[in-house]
Design a protein around this motif. Structure first.
Motif, short mmCIF file in Angstrom:
data_model
loop_
_atom_site.label_atom_id
_atom_site.label_comp_id
_atom_site.label_asym_id
_atom_site.label_seq_id
_atom_site.Cartn_x
_atom_site.Cartn_y
_atom_site.Cartn_z
N ALA A 1 0.83 -1.20 0.00
CA ALA A 1 0.00 0.00 0.00
C ALA A 1 0.86 1.26 0.00
CB ALA A 1 -0.93 -0.01 1.21
N VAL A 2 1.93 1.26 0.77
CA VAL A 2 2.82 2.42 0.81
C VAL A 2 3.52 2.60 -0.53
CG1 VAL A 2 4.93 3.33 1.87
CG2 VAL A 2 3.12 2.38 3.31
N ALA A 3 3.96 1.51 -1.13
CA ALA A 3 4.61 1.60 -2.44
C ALA A 3 3.64 2.16 -3.48
CB ALA A 3 5.12 0.23 -2.87
N PHE A 4 2.40 1.70 -3.46
CA PHE A 4 1.39 2.22 -4.38
C PHE A 4 1.14 3.70 -4.14
CE2 PHE A 4 -3.07 3.04 -5.52
CZ PHE A 4 -3.00 2.75 -6.87
N ALA A 5 1.08 4.11 -2.89
CA ALA A 5 0.86 5.51 -2.56
C ALA A 5 2.01 6.38 -3.05
CB ALA A 5 0.68 5.68 -1.05
N VAL A 6 3.23 5.90 -2.93
CA VAL A 6 4.39 6.66 -3.41
C VAL A 6 4.34 6.83 -4.92
CG1 VAL A 6 6.90 6.59 -3.67
CG2 VAL A 6 5.87 6.09 -1.46
N VAL A 7 4.03 5.75 -5.62
CA VAL A 7 3.93 5.83 -7.08
C VAL A 7 2.83 6.78 -7.49
CG1 VAL A 7 3.36 4.52 -9.17
CG2 VAL A 7 4.95 3.57 -7.49
N LEU A 8 1.67 6.69 -6.84
CA LEU A 8 0.56 7.58 -7.15
C LEU A 8 0.92 9.03 -6.87
CD1 LEU A 8 -2.39 7.63 -8.10
CD2 LEU A 8 -3.06 7.41 -5.71
N TYR A 9 1.62 9.29 -5.77
CA TYR A 9 2.05 10.64 -5.44
C TYR A 9 3.00 11.19 -6.51
CZ TYR A 9 4.33 14.48 -3.01
OH TYR A 9 4.84 15.70 -2.69
N LYS A 10 3.92 10.37 -6.96
CA LYS A 10 4.87 10.80 -7.99
C LYS A 10 4.15 11.13 -9.29
CE LYS A 10 8.83 10.45 -5.85
NZ LYS A 10 9.71 11.57 -5.65
N VAL A 11 3.16 10.33 -9.66
CA VAL A 11 2.41 10.58 -10.89
C VAL A 11 1.60 11.86 -10.78
CG1 VAL A 11 0.52 9.71 -12.33
CG2 VAL A 11 2.34 8.17 -11.61
#
Length: 45
Positions: free
Chosen positions: A13-23
């Protein structure tokens, strides 16, 4: 076993949140989101 599954879920979940934040904070996406908000605020009712 259950604790390790929760830990893996949290890491995913944290990895997905980081990717989403970067996008979302990237230049083109950020500019498009700002345009959408400006258009919505300037819309006539």
């Amino acid at each position: 076993m259950v604790t390790s599954e929760y830990a893996m879920g949290i890491v995913a979940a944290v990895a997905f949140a980081v990717v989403l934040y970067k996008v979302v904070t990237s230049g083109p996406v950020s500019a498009e989101l700002q345009n959408i908000v400006k258009d919505a605020l300037n819309a006539r009712m």
